[in-house]
Design a protein around this motif. Structure first.
Motif, PDB file in Angstrom:
ATOM      1  N   ASP A   1       0.870  -1.119   0.014  1.00  0.00           N
ATOM      2  CA  ASP A   1      -0.073   0.101   0.149  1.00  0.00           C
ATOM      3  C   ASP A   1       0.880   1.383  -0.018  1.00  0.00           C
ATOM      4  OD1 ASP A   1      -2.318  -1.446   0.244  1.00  0.00           O
ATOM      5  OD2 ASP A   1      -2.328  -1.552   2.181  1.00  0.00           O
ATOM      6  N   LEU A   2       0.334   2.369  -0.288  1.00  0.00           N
ATOM      7  CA  LEU A   2       0.865   3.569  -0.124  1.00  0.00           C
ATOM      8  C   LEU A   2       1.352   3.839   1.369  1.00  0.00           C
ATOM      9  CD1 LEU A   2      -1.121   6.030  -2.505  1.00  0.00           C
ATOM     10  CD2 LEU A   2       1.277   5.599  -2.713  1.00  0.00           C
ATOM     11  N   PRO A   3       2.590   4.512   1.642  1.00  0.00           N
ATOM     12  CA  PRO A   3       2.663   4.955   2.928  1.00  0.00           C
ATOM     13  C   PRO A   3       1.792   5.800   3.687  1.00  0.00           C
ATOM     14  CG  PRO A   3       4.436   5.396   1.385  1.00  0.00           C
ATOM     15  CD  PRO A   3       3.264   5.148   0.482  1.00  0.00           C
ATOM     16  N   ALA A   4       1.349   5.379   4.818  1.00  0.00           N
ATOM     17  CA  ALA A   4       0.497   6.106   5.634  1.00  0.00           C
ATOM     18  C   ALA A   4       0.583   7.605   5.433  1.00  0.00           C
ATOM     19  CB  ALA A   4       0.781   5.768   7.176  1.00  0.00           C
ATOM     20  N   GLY A   5      -0.628   8.228   4.961  1.00  0.00           N
ATOM     21  CA  GLY A   5      -0.585   9.841   4.988  1.00  0.00           C
ATOM     22  C   GLY A   5      -0.802  10.152   3.656  1.00  0.00           C
ATOM     23  N   LEU A   6      -0.398   9.080   2.599  1.00  0.00           N
ATOM     24  CA  LEU A   6      -0.633   9.456   1.274  1.00  0.00           C
ATOM     25  C   LEU A   6      -1.774   8.570   0.729  1.00  0.00           C
ATOM     26  CD1 LEU A   6       3.151   9.227  -0.025  1.00  0.00           C
ATOM     27  CD2 LEU A   6       1.963  11.265   0.676  1.00  0.00           C
ATOM     28  N   SER A   7      -2.289   9.199  -0.431  1.00  0.00           N
ATOM     29  CA  SER A   7      -3.413   8.492  -1.212  1.00  0.00           C
ATOM     30  C   SER A   7      -3.298   8.590  -2.773  1.00  0.00           C
ATOM     31  CB  SER A   7      -4.808   8.904  -0.679  1.00  0.00           C
ATOM     32  OG  SER A   7      -5.068  10.154  -0.796  1.00  0.00           O
TER      33      SER A   7
ATOM     34  N   GLY B   1      -4.564   9.794 -11.192  1.00  0.00           N
ATOM     35  CA  GLY B   1      -3.251   9.065 -11.031  1.00  0.00           C
ATOM     36  C   GLY B   1      -2.405   9.875 -10.025  1.00  0.00           C
ATOM     37  N   VAL B   2      -2.867  11.043  -9.454  1.00  0.00           N
ATOM     38  CA  VAL B   2      -2.136  11.844  -8.374  1.00  0.00           C
ATOM     39  C   VAL B   2      -2.103  11.370  -7.176  1.00  0.00           C
ATOM     40  CG1 VAL B   2      -2.066  14.070  -7.342  1.00  0.00           C
ATOM     41  CG2 VAL B   2      -2.832  14.050  -9.854  1.00  0.00           C
ATOM     42  N   ILE B   3      -1.003  11.118  -6.610  1.00  0.00           N
ATOM     43  CA  ILE B   3      -0.614  10.810  -5.182  1.00  0.00           C
ATOM     44  C   ILE B   3      -0.279  11.935  -4.425  1.00  0.00           C
ATOM     45  CG2 ILE B   3       1.323   9.642  -3.606  1.00  0.00           C
ATOM     46  CD1 ILE B   3       1.827   7.942  -5.992  1.00  0.00           C
ATOM     47  N   SER B   4      -1.256  12.186  -3.400  1.00  0.00           N
ATOM     48  CA  SER B   4      -0.907  13.171  -2.470  1.00  0.00           C
ATOM     49  C   SER B   4      -1.269  12.875  -1.233  1.00  0.00           C
ATOM     50  CB  SER B   4      -2.019  14.277  -3.031  1.00  0.00           C
ATOM     51  OG  SER B   4      -3.258  13.630  -2.658  1.00  0.00           O
ATOM     52  N   GLY B   5      -0.961  14.169  -0.424  1.00  0.00           N
ATOM     53  CA  GLY B   5      -0.987  13.962   1.107  1.00  0.00           C
ATOM     54  C   GLY B   5       0.342  14.213   1.875  1.00  0.00           C
ATOM     55  N   THR B   6      -0.022  13.756   3.224  1.00  0.00           N
ATOM     56  CA  THR B   6       1.376  14.170   4.038  1.00  0.00           C
ATOM     57  C   THR B   6       1.997  12.945   4.711  1.00  0.00           C
ATOM     58  OG1 THR B   6       0.542  16.388   4.676  1.00  0.00           O
ATOM     59  CG2 THR B   6       2.042  15.627   6.128  1.00  0.00           C
ATOM     60  N   PRO B   7       3.066  12.316   4.275  1.00  0.00           N
ATOM     61  CA  PRO B   7       3.698  11.107   5.003  1.00  0.00           C
ATOM     62  C   PRO B   7       3.772  11.391   6.334  1.00  0.00           C
ATOM     63  CG  PRO B   7       5.047  12.071   3.362  1.00  0.00           C
ATOM     64  CD  PRO B   7       3.945  13.038   3.572  1.00  0.00           C
ATOM     65  N   SER B   8       3.342  10.324   7.145  1.00  0.00           N
ATOM     66  CA  SER B   8       3.537  10.129   8.501  1.00  0.00           C
ATOM     67  C   SER B   8       4.906  10.063   9.179  1.00  0.00           C
ATOM     68  CB  SER B   8       2.461   9.616   9.396  1.00  0.00           C
ATOM     69  OG  SER B   8       2.560   8.135   8.802  1.00  0.00           O
ATOM     70  N   LYS B   9       5.607   9.310   8.409  1.00  0.00           N
ATOM     71  CA  LYS B   9       6.929   8.984   8.769  1.00  0.00           C
ATOM     72  C   LYS B   9       8.117   9.210   7.690  1.00  0.00           C
ATOM     73  CE  LYS B   9       7.038   4.084   7.637  1.00  0.00           C
ATOM     74  NZ  LYS B   9       7.197   2.756   8.213  1.00  0.00           N
ATOM     75  N   GLY B  10       8.982   9.262   8.224  1.00  0.00           N
ATOM     76  CA  GLY B  10      10.424   9.520   7.133  1.00  0.00           C
ATOM     77  C   GLY B  10      11.106   8.164   6.825  1.00  0.00           C
ATOM     78  N   GLY B  11      12.032   8.265   6.072  1.00  0.00           N
ATOM     79  CA  GLY B  11      12.550   7.072   5.437  1.00  0.00           C
ATOM     80  C   GLY B  11      12.493   6.940   4.071  1.00  0.00           C
ATOM     81  N   GLU B  12      12.746   5.504   3.390  1.00  0.00           N
ATOM     82  CA  GLU B  12      12.524   5.241   2.113  1.00  0.00           C
ATOM     83  C   GLU B  12      11.171   4.269   2.284  1.00  0.00           C
ATOM     84  OE1 GLU B  12      14.365   1.541  -0.029  1.00  0.00           O
ATOM     85  OE2 GLU B  12      15.187   3.300  -1.094  1.00  0.00           O
ATOM     86  N   LEU B  13      10.304   4.921   1.524  1.00  0.00           N
ATOM     87  CA  LEU B  13       9.065   4.235   1.680  1.00  0.00           C
ATOM     88  C   LEU B  13       8.646   3.652   0.271  1.00  0.00           C
ATOM     89  CD1 LEU B  13       7.240   7.375   3.349  1.00  0.00           C
ATOM     90  CD2 LEU B  13       8.192   5.433   4.434  1.00  0.00           C
ATOM     91  N   LYS B  14       8.382   2.393   0.233  1.00  0.00           N
ATOM     92  CA  LYS B  14       8.231   1.601  -0.832  1.00  0.00           C
ATOM     93  C   LYS B  14       6.690   1.199  -0.988  1.00  0.00           C
ATOM     94  CE  LYS B  14      12.672  -0.564  -0.627  1.00  0.00           C
ATOM     95  NZ  LYS B  14      13.621  -1.900  -0.376  1.00  0.00           N
TER      96      LYS B  14
ATOM     97  N   TYR C   1       7.520   1.501  -6.961  1.00  0.00           N
ATOM     98  CA  TYR C   1       8.144   2.745  -6.402  1.00  0.00           C
ATOM     99  C   TYR C   1       8.735   2.713  -5.213  1.00  0.00           C
ATOM    100  CZ  TYR C   1       5.543   4.405 -10.630  1.00  0.00           C
ATOM    101  OH  TYR C   1       4.776   4.574 -11.733  1.00  0.00           O
ATOM    102  N   ALA C   2       9.754   3.518  -4.906  1.00  0.00           N
ATOM    103  CA  ALA C   2      10.371   4.115  -3.565  1.00  0.00           C
ATOM    104  C   ALA C   2      10.746   5.472  -3.627  1.00  0.00           C
ATOM    105  CB  ALA C   2      11.595   3.082  -3.394  1.00  0.00           C
ATOM    106  N   ILE C   3      10.362   6.137  -2.640  1.00  0.00           N
ATOM    107  CA  ILE C   3      10.396   7.615  -2.403  1.00  0.00           C
ATOM    108  C   ILE C   3      11.147   7.827  -1.175  1.00  0.00           C
ATOM    109  CG2 ILE C   3       8.499   8.305  -3.945  1.00  0.00           C
ATOM    110  CD1 ILE C   3       6.932   8.900  -1.230  1.00  0.00           C
ATOM    111  N   GLU C   4      11.895   8.940  -1.093  1.00  0.00           N
ATOM    112  CA  GLU C   4      12.792   9.321   0.179  1.00  0.00           C
ATOM    113  C   GLU C   4      11.950  10.572   0.923  1.00  0.00           C
ATOM    114  OE1 GLU C   4      15.528   8.112   1.527  1.00  0.00           O
ATOM    115  OE2 GLU C   4      15.714   6.529   0.051  1.00  0.00           O
ATOM    116  N   VAL C   5      11.381  10.270   2.107  1.00  0.00           N
ATOM    117  CA  VAL C   5      10.727  11.253   2.802  1.00  0.00           C
ATOM    118  C   VAL C   5      11.805  11.617   3.755  1.00  0.00           C
ATOM    119  CG1 VAL C   5       8.665  11.957   4.217  1.00  0.00           C
ATOM    120  CG2 VAL C   5       8.583  10.031   2.115  1.00  0.00           C
TER     121      VAL C   5
END
Length: 95
Positions: A2-8, A14-27, A43-47
């Protein structure tokens, strides 16, 4: 995954938006499906996460006795710590 907590993901735009609730590499994985089949893309994003000192208090110091206390920090990437104004006889070692 699933998307990281706080993102939808808005399935129509196709837009991913929100506020991630934790940092790190999120896959996460995005799956596109229609009547002809489906495909996945990982995908992997760095928060980043702001640095903070998490140690709330220090143990008492006794004159003439050795003292050691670790100061914990949080944040992503890892925080760099500096200390100013230590009493005479005490030093700070980062790491």
């Amino acid at each position: 995954e699933d998307l990281p907590a706080g993102l939808s993901l808005d399935a129509k735009t196709g837009v991913i938006s929100g506020t991630p609730s934790k940092g790190g590499e999120l896959k996460f994985t995005v799956t596109a499906t229609n009547e002809l089949g489906s495909t996945d893309q990982q995908y992997a994003i760095e928060v980043s996460e702001p640095a903070a000192v998490s140690t709330q208090s220090l143990a008492p110091v006794v004159a003439g006795q050795a003292y050691e206390q670790k100061v914990e920090t949080t944040g992503y990437p890892a925080a760099t710590v500096t200390v100013t104004g230590l009493p005479e006889g005490l030093s700070f070692q980062d790491g």
